[in-house]
Motif scaffolding. Sequence first.
Motif, PDB file in Angstrom:
ATOM      1  N   GLY A   1      24.690  11.750  15.054  1.00 57.84           N
ATOM      2  CA  GLY A   1      23.917  12.859  14.497  1.00 57.84           C
ATOM      3  C   GLY A   1      24.746  14.075  14.133  1.00 57.84           C
ATOM      4  O   GLY A   1      24.683  14.578  13.008  1.00 57.84           O
ATOM      5  N   GLN A   2      25.548  14.583  15.059  1.00 58.11           N
ATOM      6  CA  GLN A   2      26.368  15.754  14.777  1.00 58.11           C
ATOM      7  C   GLN A   2      27.448  15.445  13.750  1.00 58.11           C
ATOM      8  O   GLN A   2      27.781  16.291  12.920  1.00 58.11           O
ATOM      9  CB  GLN A   2      27.002  16.293  16.059  1.00 58.11           C
ATOM     10  N   GLY A   3      27.973  14.257  13.789  1.00 59.15           N
ATOM     11  CA  GLY A   3      28.980  13.854  12.815  1.00 59.15           C
ATOM     12  C   GLY A   3      28.418  13.810  11.412  1.00 59.15           C
ATOM     13  O   GLY A   3      29.047  14.254  10.454  1.00 59.15           O
ATOM     14  N   ARG A   4      27.215  13.294  11.278  1.00 56.22           N
ATOM     15  CA  ARG A   4      26.577  13.246   9.955  1.00 56.22           C
ATOM     16  C   ARG A   4      26.290  14.650   9.438  1.00 56.22           C
ATOM     17  O   ARG A   4      26.469  14.918   8.256  1.00 56.22           O
ATOM     18  CB  ARG A   4      25.310  12.410  10.000  1.00 56.22           C
ATOM     19  N   GLU A   5      25.862  15.542  10.321  1.00 54.97           N
ATOM     20  CA  GLU A   5      25.647  16.936   9.919  1.00 54.97           C
ATOM     21  C   GLU A   5      26.944  17.544   9.410  1.00 54.97           C
ATOM     22  O   GLU A   5      26.952  18.228   8.390  1.00 54.97           O
ATOM     23  CB  GLU A   5      25.132  17.763  11.091  1.00 54.97           C
ATOM     24  N   TYR A   6      28.049  17.280  10.102  1.00 51.20           N
ATOM     25  CA  TYR A   6      29.359  17.788   9.711  1.00 51.20           C
ATOM     26  C   TYR A   6      29.748  17.271   8.325  1.00 51.20           C
ATOM     27  O   TYR A   6      30.181  18.030   7.460  1.00 51.20           O
ATOM     28  CB  TYR A   6      30.406  17.377  10.750  1.00 51.20           C
ATOM     29  N   ILE A   7      29.566  15.976   8.097  1.00 53.70           N
ATOM     30  CA  ILE A   7      29.924  15.386   6.813  1.00 53.70           C
ATOM     31  C   ILE A   7      29.083  15.982   5.688  1.00 53.70           C
ATOM     32  O   ILE A   7      29.602  16.344   4.635  1.00 53.70           O
ATOM     33  CB  ILE A   7      29.772  13.846   6.842  1.00 53.70           C
ATOM     34  N   TRP A   8      27.770  16.092   5.883  1.00 52.46           N
ATOM     35  CA  TRP A   8      26.916  16.667   4.835  1.00 52.46           C
ATOM     36  C   TRP A   8      27.318  18.103   4.529  1.00 52.46           C
ATOM     37  O   TRP A   8      27.325  18.510   3.364  1.00 52.46           O
ATOM     38  CB  TRP A   8      25.440  16.593   5.227  1.00 52.46           C
ATOM     39  N   LYS A   9      27.666  18.857   5.555  1.00 56.62           N
ATOM     40  CA  LYS A   9      28.110  20.235   5.346  1.00 56.62           C
ATOM     41  C   LYS A   9      29.401  20.262   4.523  1.00 56.62           C
ATOM     42  O   LYS A   9      29.540  21.053   3.583  1.00 56.62           O
ATOM     43  CB  LYS A   9      28.339  20.936   6.682  1.00 56.62           C
ATOM     44  N   GLU A  10      30.340  19.380   4.838  1.00 61.70           N
ATOM     45  CA  GLU A  10      31.599  19.302   4.089  1.00 61.70           C
ATOM     46  C   GLU A  10      31.346  18.914   2.629  1.00 61.70           C
ATOM     47  O   GLU A  10      31.938  19.485   1.715  1.00 61.70           O
ATOM     48  CB  GLU A  10      32.547  18.296   4.733  1.00 61.70           C
ATOM     49  N   ILE A  11      30.478  17.950   2.419  1.00 57.73           N
ATOM     50  CA  ILE A  11      30.170  17.507   1.063  1.00 57.73           C
ATOM     51  C   ILE A  11      29.554  18.652   0.262  1.00 57.73           C
ATOM     52  O   ILE A  11      29.938  18.906  -0.880  1.00 57.73           O
ATOM     53  CB  ILE A  11      29.239  16.277   1.095  1.00 57.73           C
ATOM     54  N   LYS A  12      28.623  19.357   0.858  1.00 57.31           N
ATOM     55  CA  LYS A  12      27.984  20.489   0.156  1.00 57.31           C
ATOM     56  C   LYS A  12      28.983  21.609  -0.092  1.00 57.31           C
ATOM     57  O   LYS A  12      29.014  22.185  -1.179  1.00 57.31           O
ATOM     58  CB  LYS A  12      26.804  20.998   0.986  1.00 57.31           C
ATOM     59  N   ASN A  13      29.814  21.930   0.887  1.00 54.11           N
ATOM     60  CA  ASN A  13      30.805  23.013   0.730  1.00 54.11           C
ATOM     61  C   ASN A  13      31.828  22.695  -0.349  1.00 54.11           C
ATOM     62  O   ASN A  13      32.350  23.607  -0.985  1.00 54.11           O
ATOM     63  CB  ASN A  13      31.527  23.282   2.051  1.00 54.11           C
ATOM     64  N   ARG A  14      32.130  21.445  -0.545  1.00 53.59           N
ATOM     65  CA  ARG A  14      33.123  21.042  -1.558  1.00 53.59           C
ATOM     66  C   ARG A  14      32.484  20.815  -2.930  1.00 53.59           C
ATOM     67  O   ARG A  14      33.161  20.438  -3.876  1.00 53.59           O
ATOM     68  CB  ARG A  14      33.847  19.773  -1.104  1.00 53.59           C
ATOM     69  N   GLY A  15      31.179  21.023  -3.011  1.00 57.94           N
ATOM     70  CA  GLY A  15      30.502  20.862  -4.300  1.00 57.94           C
ATOM     71  C   GLY A  15      30.392  19.414  -4.752  1.00 57.94           C
ATOM     72  O   GLY A  15      30.303  19.144  -5.945  1.00 57.94           O
ATOM     73  N   LEU A  16      30.399  18.491  -3.815  1.00 61.79           N
ATOM     74  CA  LEU A  16      30.352  17.075  -4.153  1.00 61.79           C
ATOM     75  C   LEU A  16      28.942  16.521  -4.211  1.00 61.79           C
ATOM     76  O   LEU A  16      28.746  15.372  -4.553  1.00 61.79           O
ATOM     77  CB  LEU A  16      31.165  16.265  -3.133  1.00 61.79           C
ATOM     78  N   LEU A  17      27.981  17.368  -3.927  1.00 64.40           N
ATOM     79  CA  LEU A  17      26.585  16.940  -3.939  1.00 64.40           C
ATOM     80  C   LEU A  17      25.827  17.792  -4.938  1.00 64.40           C
ATOM     81  O   LEU A  17      25.834  19.017  -4.839  1.00 64.40           O
ATOM     82  CB  LEU A  17      25.972  17.098  -2.536  1.00 64.40           C
ATOM     83  N   SER A  18      25.207  17.166  -5.891  1.00 65.75           N
ATOM     84  CA  SER A  18      24.419  17.925  -6.852  1.00 65.75           C
ATOM     85  C   SER A  18      23.069  18.248  -6.246  1.00 65.75           C
ATOM     86  O   SER A  18      22.420  17.398  -5.650  1.00 65.75           O
ATOM     87  CB  SER A  18      24.246  17.135  -8.159  1.00 65.75           C
ATOM     88  N   ALA A  19      22.668  19.482  -6.358  1.00 64.13           N
ATOM     89  CA  ALA A  19      21.424  19.947  -5.718  1.00 64.13           C
ATOM     90  C   ALA A  19      20.204  19.636  -6.528  1.00 64.13           C
ATOM     91  O   ALA A  19      20.167  19.333  -7.623  1.00 64.13           O
ATOM     92  CB  ALA A  19      21.505  21.454  -5.490  1.00 64.13           C
TER      93      ALA A  19
END
Length: 65
Positions: free
Chosen positions: A47-65
């Motif tokens: 759970g915490q690891g997935r939260e970390y990954i999603w945060k990294e993906i969003k911070n790097r602009g790799l996820l379109s909103a």
Amino acid sequence: MEQRLLSHNKLATKGHTIKYRPWTIAFTEEFSTKKEAMRREKSLKGGQGREYIWKEIKNRGLLSA
């Protein structure tokens, strides 16, 4: 890493891996041993690891909103 991605996108024949094809690499880390890498991968799949990954993906602009 390339072999792992090939396995996920072309070689696997069942399970979670084929359900969400195609896979792309959005985040990487390097480790000096396979044991360390596997330990980190296991922690990121929780759970915490997935939260970390999603945060990294969003911070790097790799996820379109």
